[in-house]
Design an enzyme around this catalytic site. Structure first.
Site, PDB file in Angstrom:
ATOM      1  N   GLY A   1       4.252 115.897  21.868  1.00 17.29           N
ATOM      2  CA  GLY A   1       4.182 116.273  23.277  1.00 17.29           C
ATOM      3  C   GLY A   1       4.541 117.729  23.472  1.00 17.29           C
TER       4      GLY A   1
ATOM      5  N   SER B   1       1.680 120.536  24.172  1.00 16.70           N
ATOM      6  CA  SER B   1       0.788 121.198  25.132  1.00 16.70           C
ATOM      7  C   SER B   1       0.828 120.537  26.503  1.00 16.70           C
ATOM      8  CB  SER B   1      -0.644 121.148  24.615  1.00 16.70           C
ATOM      9  OG  SER B   1      -0.762 121.847  23.410  1.00 16.70           O
TER      10      SER B   1
ATOM     11  N   GLU C   1       3.834 122.546  10.610  1.00 15.74           N
ATOM     12  CA  GLU C   1       2.487 122.116  10.977  1.00 15.74           C
ATOM     13  C   GLU C   1       1.462 122.917  10.192  1.00 15.74           C
ATOM     14  OE1 GLU C   1       1.482 122.729  15.089  1.00 15.74           O
ATOM     15  OE2 GLU C   1      -0.441 121.702  14.908  1.00 15.74           O
TER      16      GLU C   1
END
Lengths: 332, 398
Positions: free
Chosen positions: B127, B129, B244
């Protein structure tokens, strides 16, 4: 020099755009005479020139409208009227008849070779990617010895339909000893196919123009880092490149429209389709990218435009296929 | 100069290859190879196989149940997995949240959540963007207001990948609206089954509901689910983003994609010959392959630097940029290679439920969808424009 439209063409374009905005269906388009505008006077219409086709299809492309005008009228009625089948051609232009044109075959790639054959007045073979086949009243089928007319529901005619990326539908068609009537040689395809390629290109031009407008509006309103993203020079330059390429595409479409009935037609078909395919992909990719995540979504109005641009490249030969044709035509 | 892998790494590669040969079910690799959507159960099935071997979390230290691999071993695993058409390991729990909890989470949070990531009890989603916070993540507006032992969360997240399957979401929330953008943000773990959460799928260009919007309406979240300190979330978020970006170059995906493209080009005919022999097509293919060979080496050079203890900086932005360009170029040429069959569009072909299979080679059905879906590669994870900005700023000092 004249790169403009007649008053009639402009008026037709405007009323077509309004009708499409209101969600106008096939009947509404027929009422406007969109089909007849794609036919020459000799063929019972009131248009049929390159510029008529340009005006109608650019308008359809802007609206991402799914219609049968390309397959049933430009191609279908175009072939029928060249074959002297005036009544059916007019019925197609007015929307009373719907023509599907079955050219391609499985395993074949843009080069037009077919193996469907006739024995007596019966056809046997397989056709692939026939747009509008499920709704058609008649099919024009290309065989090893020419063009044949098959009626919907004829004996031995099988259809398997599926969705196309531009929102329309096509079908795989099987013919097993299917009754048919010969309407002429494959050479009858030449002008209608060139006109259909012009229609695809003009349609793509409309879709590109609309996609660029949407993107411009988005860059003015979407804010990141406290300012509209359109204020970033990196994005401004990309928009400038986009506009420049779309201008190239516009001129290429005009070239083909103006040469549809000249001796230089084939070379212009190849040049225009090759350039349009290339620019269409570029515009689809750039406008998605410039929108960011929103550009990836189905519900935003860019999605059908982007898929239409992809489809434009894949229909009737992609940009590489026509690049090869252009090289061959230029060497001749 | 020695450009080869060490004997240990080569042994490891052989072990990975053998494992994939033995344990990867063909029905999964076939779906991956044809770029069909995997079901939740199929993804979980593969995670379970990897977990049994102790290989699900290659990047985690052994003390937390991970494999403790080096960067080069991780690269080898990713590459071999892609070449074998194995399902990818979902990054949300393993690559993103896990490292954050290990570094910043409390002992209770580590004990509670890490095992459940490994054994598949929890499916996490991200959660980050929001409609007004994409590349500019610091402008998140979703609020969390302390009320007794709870935070009360209100707002909206978007682009929540595979959030429809998740039972937990890690969120950036604004806990101090008066502070400067980066300073009032906290990192909160939220149970997706809490009252007040609504998940709405977003259908993408390719017809699949891969991402979602998640709405929070007075959602009560126990304060114990705050990771680290209140208002320090930006630090954790940045740490997560560096994780990421592992495997950002996607060399394995590109290599597998190129192999698939060649298969198609051998099967397709152009002018009576295999398409792969068509000079124009062969030239386009060769250009991509040459680019990929160079990029794969860039990737290895950076891995070697990392193995030598250097922290990769803006170089990872160059890998993201070039890697996504190459993968998109492969998708583009694949779509062209299937020729007119790219026109067919099984838009409802979600999770294999497709009785309406279009014509053409088996890869054709997926070619257009994969092309459209992978337009996201240059948008997500920091758009390529953002990466160019980073390159210009940190490598050129502009």
């Amino acid at each position: 020099m004249d790169f403009g439209f007649t008053d009639e063409q402009t008026m037709l374009g405007e009323s077509l755009a309004r009708t499409l905005e209101r969600g106008g269906d096939a009947a509404a388009l027929s009422e406007l005479g969109a089909g007849l505008a794609l036919m020459t006077e000799e063929a019972g219409g009131f248009g049929g020139t390159g510029r008529d086709i340009l005006m109608v299809f650019r308008t359809l492309g802007r609206a991402a409208a799914v219609t049968q005008l390309l397959d049933s009228v430009v191609l279908g009625a175009g072939i029928l009227s060249a074959a002297g089948e005036a009544d059916l051609a007019e019925a197609a232009a007015s929307g009373e008849a719907r023509i599907a044109v079955a050219l391609d075959e499985p395993g074949q790639r843009y080069d037009g070779k077919v193996s469907t054959r006739a024995e007596g007045e019966r056809l046997t073979g397989e056709k692939s990617l026939v747009p509008g086949a499920e709704d058609a009243t008649h099919l024009i089928v290309k065989t090893t010895d020419g063009l044949w007319l098959v009626e919907a529901g004829a004996e031995g005619l099988g259809l398997r339909g599926y969705a196309l990326m531009d929102g329309g539908r096509a079908a795989e068609v099987t013919l097993r000893d299917t009754p048919a009537r010969r309407i002429g040689d494959a050479a009858l395809l030449d002008r209608p196919l060139a006109a259909a390629i012009l229609a695809v290109c003009a349609d793509a031009l409309g879709a590109m123009e609309k996609a660029v407008e949407l993107t411009t509006d988005y860059l003015k309103t979407r804010k990141q880092f406290g300012r509209p993203i359109g204020s970033f020079q990196a994005l401004q330059h990309r928009m400038a490149d986009l506009l420049t390429e779309v201008e190239q595409a516009r001129s290429a479409v005009w070239n083909l429209a103006g040469n549809l009935d000249t001796a230089d037609r084939d070379r212009h078909v190849a040049a225009t389709k090759s350039l349009l395919g290339r620019v269409a992909l570029y515009v689809a990719e750039e406008t998605i990218q410039l929108h960011g995540g929103i550009g990836m979504t189905e519900e935003y109005e860019l999605a059908p435009l982007a898929r239409r641009l992809l489809a434009a490249d894949a229909r009737f030969g992609d940009s590489d296929h026509h690049l090869e044709r252009f090289i061959a035509a230029s060497a001749a | 100069m020695d450009m080869s892998f060490s004997p240990d790494d080569q042994t490891f590669r052989a072990e990975v290859r053998q494992f994939l040969q033995d344990r990867l079910p063909e029905r999964l690799s076939e779906k991956v190879r044809l770029q069909q959507e995997l079901t939740k159960a199929e993804i979980e099935e593969w995670h379970a196989v990897l977990n049994e071997k102790g290989w699900l979390a290659g990047n985690w230290p052994r003390e937390f149940g991970g494999a403790g691999w080096t960067a080069i071993q991780r690269h080898i695993f990713d590459e071999e997995s892609a070449l074998a058409s194995a399902p990818r390991v979902l990054p949300f729990g393993i690559a993103m949240l896990g490292p954050v909890l290990q570094k910043f989470g409390s002992k209770e949070q580590q004990d509670r959540f890490l095992p459940r990531i490994l054994n598949g009890q929890d499916w996490w989603c991200q959660g980050y963007s929001e409609p007004g916070a994409g590349s500019d993540l610091a402008s998140v507006k979703t609020t969390a207001v302390r009320d007794g032992d709870d935070y009360v969360v209100n707002g909206q997240k978007t682009w929540t990948t595979l959030g429809q399957h998740a039972n937990w979401i890690f969120c950036l929330v604004r806990t101090d609206p008066t502070a400067k953008a980066q300073e009032g943000i906290s990192f909160l773990l939220i149970d997706m089954t809490s009252p007040g959460i609504t998940v709405r799928p977003i259908v993408l260009l390719d017809g699949t509901p891969e991402v979602n919007e998640v709405f929070f309406d007075d959602v009560r979240v126990p304060a114990e689910n705050l990771v680290g300190e209140e208002n320090k979330g930006w630090t954790y978020a940045k740490y997560l983003l560096t994780h990421e970006r592992t495997n950002i170059a996607g060399v394995g995906f590109a290599t597998a994609g190129l192999a698939a493209l060649k298969r198609i080009a051998r099967a397709q005919q152009a002018h009576g010959k295999p398409l792969i022999e068509n000079p124009l097509f062969a030239a386009r293919l060769a250009e991509i392959e040459i680019d990929l060979m160079a990029m794969a080496t860039t990737n290895l050079r950076m891995l070697a630097q990392a193995a030598a203890g250097q922290v990769p900086g803006a170089e990872s932005s160059m890998l993201k940029l070039k890697g996504t360009q190459i993968r998109q170029a492969i998708n583009d040429l694949t779509r062209r290679a299937v020729g007119p069959w790219a026109l067919a569009f099984p838009s409802e072909a979600v999770e294999g439920a497709n009785d309406d299979l279009p014509p053409g080679p088996p890869e054709a059905a997926a070619a257009t969808r994969a092309y459209l879906n992978n337009r996201k590669l240059s948008i997500y994870g920091g758009s390529n424009e953002i990466q160019r900005g980073i390159i210009a700023k940190s490598l050129l000092g502009l």
